[in-house]
Design an enzyme around this catalytic site. Structure first.
Site, short mmCIF file in Angstrom:
data_model
loop_
_atom_site.label_atom_id
_atom_site.label_comp_id
_atom_site.label_asym_id
_atom_site.label_seq_id
_atom_site.Cartn_x
_atom_site.Cartn_y
_atom_site.Cartn_z
CD GLU A 1 4.57 -15.45 -8.55
OE1 GLU A 1 3.61 -14.68 -8.31
OE2 GLU A 1 5.65 -15.40 -7.95
CD GLU B 1 1.13 -19.42 0.09
OE1 GLU B 1 2.14 -19.00 0.67
OE2 GLU B 1 1.03 -19.45 -1.16
CE LYS C 1 0.82 -14.14 -0.96
NZ LYS C 1 0.64 -14.28 -2.42
CD GLU D 1 -1.88 -10.60 -2.68
OE1 GLU D 1 -0.86 -11.29 -2.56
OE2 GLU D 1 -2.32 -10.23 -3.80
#
Length: 473
Positions: free
Chosen positions: A274, A330, A333, A339
């Site tokens: 990642e 997203e 999260k 985030e």
């Protein structure tokens, strides 16, 4: 295929994937084609179907995809796409799978056999960042047994040569990392867990997946420049013996290489599981902007796919398979505002910014307008949206968020003072809703998010009541 996806396919920047191959070596390591990977996470309640998501991945010219759970719809959608697939065995299942050969065989029979080879699995990651914090400490001694049990299940089916096993670690596995050549692993995991893990990886020609986030290091360090974190430094910021570093990522990767060497495994290979940069964040996350996210990920692609700058200063010439985090913003999260803003795409499949995943486009060839994208939910000033307190937030987080908003500008909290229109009901949640919304309405145009460490959420329902009229710009 949805009309939105069709529109995206027409408008998104697409350049045919580079098919050049890194020269073959004698080690037998796979994933050597010069192509980028993407992390496909699903922590959102507004994400498109797996079919549309996979079509977007293909359209963007990714060659690899990493998923965090073996979800049926995703694995099915990935079939016959030609994409190399990395699938994760969840942390919660490690102890059970590590308990017996039968458990490993069951996991493969349930989550791999129904899809392979149509779905081109190349790696199974047993766990993700299990050494971070104490939440998954109970899995540590089961990690290598779980890997061995899944390996045995693959081997019994004749698949162990084409499907490798590994795990993904964060950089907090390091006890020391600076200068890079002094890198060492933490004493609590080095001998009992990492030594047998690295032995397995080197024996089977498997990569150690490392999650590398220069953004996170930059945000907590006062001595790291944003240019050094974003591949933009024009000088060698770090000199380590005869090695020179002009970017943070290389230094972090070489610290992992050094730690592995110090443990007796100088030939371990690394994949970047990642890496990315958020396009928005909380007010105190000044580096989280669309401009910085676009610049970082564009430079990351060019660095990884460069045929002349392969590897790191300590390991030159060794290709590092890399997976950008992440495909989508997203919205479920937890944590800071950043985030929920790591994605290359908004949930409606429109791009957050243009990016060429082949590495062929130079930075100065992008149109300036391609980094000025506006989230669909705040387009035209965020019409019809308010930022209010999250009913699921804990009281301390609410209090901290309320204090932050009030300290940012006393006017944000004037209406909740005694005798004013929004003082009653005199609860932290009610006062926080007013303060959060006042703050967000002012700062959303500058990249401010409705987050407050998870204490706030967006709503399309007007929270106004009586004489307390919530602003909406």
């Amino acid at each position: 295929m949805s009309p939105l996806l069709q529109l995206y396919l027409c408008l998104a920047l697409v350049v045919w994937q580079c098919q050049a191959q890194v020269p073959a070596d004698a080690t037998g390591y796979a994933q050597q084609s010069l192509t980028m990977g993407i992390n496909y996470g699903t922590l959102g309640d507004n994400l498109p179907s797996a079919e549309d998501a996979v079509a977007a991945i293909k359209a963007m010219k990714f060659g690899r995809v990493k998923v965090f759970n073996p979800k049926v719809d995703i694995l099915t959608a990935l079939a016959n796409t030609g994409l190399e697939v990395v699938v994760t065995l969840p942390n919660e299942e490690i102890v059970e799978v590590g308990g017996s050969l039968a458990a490993g065989d069951w996991w493969v029979q349930q989550h791999i056999a129904p899809y392979y080879p149509a779905t081109n699995f190349v790696v199974i990651l047993v766990g993700n960042e299990i050494f971070t914090g104490e939440k998954f400490q109970s899995t540590w001694t089961s990690l290598v047994p779980a890997i061995q049990n899944v390996h045995a299940a693959l081997e019994s089916r004749g698949w162990s040569g084409s499907i490798k096993l590994s795990t993904a670690i964060a950089l907090d596995v390091l006890a020391t990392s600076f200068p890079p050549s002094t890198g060492t692993y933490r004493a609590d995991i080095a001998i009992p867990v990492l030594q047998p893990l690295l032995s397995y990886l080197t024996t089977t020609n498997s990569y150690l997946f490392v999650n590398v986030y220069p953004f996170l290091t930059y945000t907590i360090s006062t001595d790291i420049s944003i240019d050094y974190a974003m591949f933009a430094s024009t000088t060698n910021d770090v000199v380590d013996g005869g090695l020179m570093y002009n970017n943070l990522m290389d230094a972090q990767l070489d610290a992992v290489y050094a730690a592995s060497t110090n443990l007796g495994f100088p030939n371990v290979r690394i994949a970047i599981g990642e890496s990315g940069w958020p396009s928005a964040g909380d007010a105190n996350q000044t580096g989280a902007t669309i401009e910085n996210a676009a610049a970082y990920n564009r430079r990351l692609v060019r660095k990884i796919l460069s045929p002349t700058q392969v590897g790191t200063p300590a390991r030159p010439g060794i290709f590092i398979p890399t997976y950008i985090f992440s495909l989508f913003n997203e919205n479920l999260k937890p944590g800071a505002g950043s985030e929920r803003n790591w994605g290359l795409l908004y949930p409606d499949l429109t791009p957050v910014y243009a990016i060429d995943l082949t590495g062929e486009l130079l930075e100065n060839q992008y149109s300036p307008s391609t980094i000025l994208a506006t989230p669909p939910d705040v387009a035209a000033g965020g019409a019809g949206l308010w930022c209010v307190s999250n009913g699921g937030a804990d009281p301390v987080t609410l209090e901290n968020g309320l204090s932050f908003a009030c300290n940012a500008n006393a006017d944000f909290c004037a209406a909740i003072q005694p005798g004013q229109s929004c003082h009653l009901p005199s609860t932290v949640a009610s006062h926080a809703s007013w303060a959060f919304n006042s703050y967000w309405q002012i700062y959303k145009g500058a990249g401010g998010t409705c987050s407050f460490d998870g204490a706030a959420i967006l709503t399309s329902t007007d929270p106004s009541f009586g004489a307390c009229i919530f602003p909406q710009f």
